[in-house]
Design a protein around this motif. Sequence first.
Motif, PDB file in Angstrom:
ATOM      1  N   TYR A   1      10.170  13.798  44.005  1.00 19.53           N
ATOM      2  CA  TYR A   1      10.889  13.192  42.891  1.00 19.53           C
ATOM      3  C   TYR A   1      10.581  11.692  42.884  1.00 19.53           C
ATOM      4  N   ASN A   2      10.301  11.167  41.696  1.00 21.91           N
ATOM      5  CA  ASN A   2       9.942   9.763  41.576  1.00 21.91           C
ATOM      6  C   ASN A   2      10.720   9.126  40.432  1.00 21.91           C
ATOM      7  N   LEU A   3      11.392   8.005  40.713  1.00 20.77           N
ATOM      8  CA  LEU A   3      12.062   7.201  39.703  1.00 20.77           C
ATOM      9  C   LEU A   3      11.364   5.848  39.667  1.00 20.77           C
ATOM     10  N   ASN A   4      10.910   5.431  38.479  1.00 19.45           N
ATOM     11  CA  ASN A   4      10.114   4.217  38.402  1.00 19.45           C
ATOM     12  C   ASN A   4      10.508   3.366  37.210  1.00 19.45           C
ATOM     13  N   TYR A   5      10.272   2.063  37.362  1.00 22.64           N
ATOM     14  CA  TYR A   5      10.594   1.095  36.312  1.00 22.64           C
ATOM     15  C   TYR A   5       9.481   0.064  36.251  1.00 22.64           C
ATOM     16  N   LYS A   6       9.048  -0.250  35.043  1.00 26.95           N
ATOM     17  CA  LYS A   6       8.005  -1.258  34.841  1.00 26.95           C
ATOM     18  C   LYS A   6       8.464  -2.250  33.790  1.00 26.95           C
ATOM     19  N   SER A   7       8.259  -3.544  34.071  1.00 25.92           N
ATOM     20  CA  SER A   7       8.628  -4.590  33.133  1.00 25.92           C
ATOM     21  C   SER A   7       7.486  -5.596  33.027  1.00 25.92           C
ATOM     22  N   VAL A   8       7.022  -5.818  31.800  1.00 23.15           N
ATOM     23  CA  VAL A   8       6.054  -6.870  31.529  1.00 23.15           C
ATOM     24  C   VAL A   8       6.857  -8.095  31.133  1.00 23.15           C
ATOM     25  N   LEU A   9       6.905  -9.091  32.014  1.00 23.03           N
ATOM     26  CA  LEU A   9       7.835 -10.194  31.850  1.00 23.03           C
ATOM     27  C   LEU A   9       7.386 -11.208  30.817  1.00 23.03           C
ATOM     28  N   ASP A  10       6.068 -11.349  30.627  1.00 28.70           N
ATOM     29  CA  ASP A  10       5.576 -12.257  29.592  1.00 28.70           C
ATOM     30  C   ASP A  10       4.156 -11.868  29.227  1.00 28.70           C
ATOM     31  N   THR A  11       3.570 -12.569  28.275  1.00 29.41           N
ATOM     32  CA  THR A  11       2.220 -12.236  27.791  1.00 29.41           C
ATOM     33  C   THR A  11       1.124 -12.744  28.705  1.00 29.41           C
ATOM     34  N   SER A  12       1.462 -13.561  29.701  1.00 30.17           N
ATOM     35  CA  SER A  12       0.436 -14.099  30.599  1.00 30.17           C
ATOM     36  C   SER A  12       0.045 -13.115  31.687  1.00 30.17           C
ATOM     37  N   GLY A  13       0.760 -12.003  31.826  1.00 27.58           N
ATOM     38  CA  GLY A  13       0.438 -11.009  32.841  1.00 27.58           C
ATOM     39  C   GLY A  13       1.455 -10.899  33.947  1.00 27.58           C
ATOM     40  N   GLN A  14       2.582 -11.563  33.830  1.00 34.70           N
ATOM     41  CA  GLN A  14       3.644 -11.438  34.837  1.00 34.70           C
ATOM     42  C   GLN A  14       4.276 -10.049  34.712  1.00 34.70           C
ATOM     43  N   GLU A  15       4.342  -9.324  35.829  1.00 34.40           N
ATOM     44  CA  GLU A  15       4.726  -7.910  35.767  1.00 34.40           C
ATOM     45  C   GLU A  15       5.519  -7.515  36.997  1.00 34.40           C
ATOM     46  N   LEU A  16       6.482  -6.587  36.798  1.00 38.14           N
ATOM     47  CA  LEU A  16       7.312  -6.072  37.878  1.00 38.14           C
ATOM     48  C   LEU A  16       7.283  -4.553  37.853  1.00 38.14           C
ATOM     49  N   ASN A  17       7.017  -3.922  39.008  1.00 39.94           N
ATOM     50  CA  ASN A  17       7.026  -2.468  39.137  1.00 39.94           C
ATOM     51  C   ASN A  17       7.922  -2.065  40.296  1.00 39.94           C
TER      52      ASN A  17
END
Length: 823
Positions: A385-401
């Motif tokens: 089982y996998n629970l995942n979240y992805k957020s692209v914080l801005d257009t410059s490529g800042q990202e959270l997984n």
Amino acid sequence: MKKKAAQFLIFILIIIIHVIPGYSQQAKPGGIGKGQLNGKITDEKSIPVMYAVVNLIKASDSTRVKSVITTENGAFTFNQLDEDAYFVTIEWIGYQKKFNGPFVIDANHQLLNIEQLVILPETNQLNTVSIVGKKPLIERKSDMMIMNIANSTLAAGNTALEIITKAPGVTVDNNGNISLRGKAGVNIMIDGKLTYLSNSQLTNLLRTTDGNSIQAIELMTNPSAKYDAAGTGGIINIRLKKNMNYGTNGTLTAGGGYGKYYKSNGGITLNHRSKNINVSGNYNYVNTKDFETLNITRSITSENENTYFDQRGREVTLRKNNSYKAGIDYYLNKKNVIGFLISGYANNGNTTNNVSTLIGSRPGSTDSTITGLNPGKSKYRNQTYNLNYKSVLDTSGQELNIDFDYSRFSSNQNIIYNNNFYDALGIVNKPPFIFRNITPTKVKIWAGKIDYTYPIHPKLKLETGIKSSYVNTDNDFQSQNFENSNWINDRTKSNRFTYKEQVNAVYANLHKEFKSTNLQFGLRAEMTHSEGDSPTTGDLVKRNYTDLFPTLSIHQNLSKDHEIGFSYSSRINRPDYQSLNPFLYFADLYTYSKGNPQLKPEYANSFELSYGYKKTTNVTFGYTHTRDVMTTTLLTDPVKKTLFIFEQNLASRSTVSMNINRPLAITSWWNTNNDATTYYSRFSSPDLSGVPFENKKWTYMISSIHTFTINSSVNAELSANYQSAQVFGTYVAKPIYSIDLGISKSFADKKANIKLSADDLFNTRQINVKSAIPLQDYKLSQKQESRIFRLSFSYNFGNSGIKAERQRSNSSSNEQNRIKSGN
């Protein structure tokens, strides 16, 4: 056809001449511009054009400012633009060049969104046959080699395990251990996630994975610090196909094959995408019957008496494997998505092993015989089982997984050993000895990770993250003797073994781009606590250790045609859970394997120097030194006169290698990819069975893959592989070679495809090993069913419009890679 080859070469040159210099453009002195230009590219059917080259041209002097490549949605962005007028050009293989503009960035228009740009395909034809570009079967990038399996006839009806054995530079020994360019300890990833399985369970998973579901296989010898440090030999990543279209669509597959016995497989993949929700799932079924022969000839000297054994076994196995996956993604907005995924398998197997052991006092003579008809049943279950979240914080490529995983595995094998004893005349000389082994195993894995990407500025990017995993295994090995019509537990052979392991990790990876140089430096720290407990024997082994794993990669473009690179990585290979279990697993009465609870992890330092010419010819020199090498050793017991397989830490292994990869176009319709590797391996130990030991040898491997474009709908492939003799710890393996071929035809507007293939056409693939220890005399021959003719069919249905499905991640893959699953 010549036009098609020229188009591909032009595309490569576009990447070299346009994109790389574009990335190295420096901002003007005096500050970074604030303008931004966004756009989207589609074809005449409004389908996004992925990976097209978009050039930004200054209107005043026609100089190129930047170049980017479109995303999977056909989108592109130019950031930090000065106030000026610009043109945009679009280039992509098989399409007409597009010229747009001018677009003006000024104080009142600092953000421009260009309306949808449409490019049209070229209409070049040859004998009324349209020319369509496709990826080569083998691609070489700076940090990996890629086999593009999708639509390959060599993948028709094969499993992931069978395809991996055909990859350039990959070898699989008789115990299922995978090596890459002579380096053992390779970890397997699926869609960028380590599988956390041990050898036999990994084998089971790969046998369950249908080759028709594979997009590509990536071979990485020196991965960055972002990846788990596990795997001293590198990483093999299996990328599965992704259906990324809006609406409802899917793929049906079916296949059959025959060698000595039948093979069949079938599956379905479904995907539905609306504006905010994506639902996907697949199911695959495999029903196969195959065989394996295992012949061992050996002699043992005990108290000045020689005893000769001639053991011959044939195992027939029926496998019924079911695998499934279902997931849902919910797009909170354009920058945030949350998803849930469940996957697993349910596999069953039945085996019958006929074994005959001839025993004599001299070669060729038979004083007594032991025969056995050993039936077995196996059952393997897994759910993840996998629970995942992805957020692209801005257009410059800042990202959270963020990922959280829970996996559970269970397996059970029940094998009955019927041993019958005869004298030299074939007359029964003592009662039969019947026993059985029952091996239930349970594994639970919890894992979580957070990855964060921060672009410090356009040419400097930081990747960092943390990960924690916890593994709990329970093996309850039961050995029972059949006495007086009842099964009686044998406490001298039964054993329970539990293993717990927790690994906490943190990493940082820094990417820096210069004018013609790319630099990447990373550091990963992993803290490990493990406990192996055998209540039956009273053995408790605890370990606590913290390790640092630095990585370094430098890539330098010397000119348009020449580039060099250097990479270094430090890695670890922890023992799989089953190899630590001290129970005995019998192949027959005189041949068995034994776990080693004292087994320690091995550590490797790897260096590579590479040279590339015109993005085609690549030469790589490598050196790897591994200490505390975990090695499968074949040893003899002169008292019990048995041969047993035992994992132990040899002192060290050094490997020096050279690899050359060169694609070559023979004609416009005949292309080849040729890969040659030579390496020198040296195993050494100051004390093996009381004496110093050394085993060393030069080995070379050659792979040549040929693709033939017969017409726009018919393609053929031929693959030839040769591997010279090589060393594995305490034994030497003889050469292996084989030839595979296949042909495929597409129809129904290329939605349907039928493939016919032949694996190991001349039935030459066989493993033969002999002892490298002078005082031990044995030879082993292992032959699996390898010559198989297959027919497979696939059909794609549904919407073929805008692509959109998301690439997922997973945090528990490495731990799953160390669970044994047999079958």
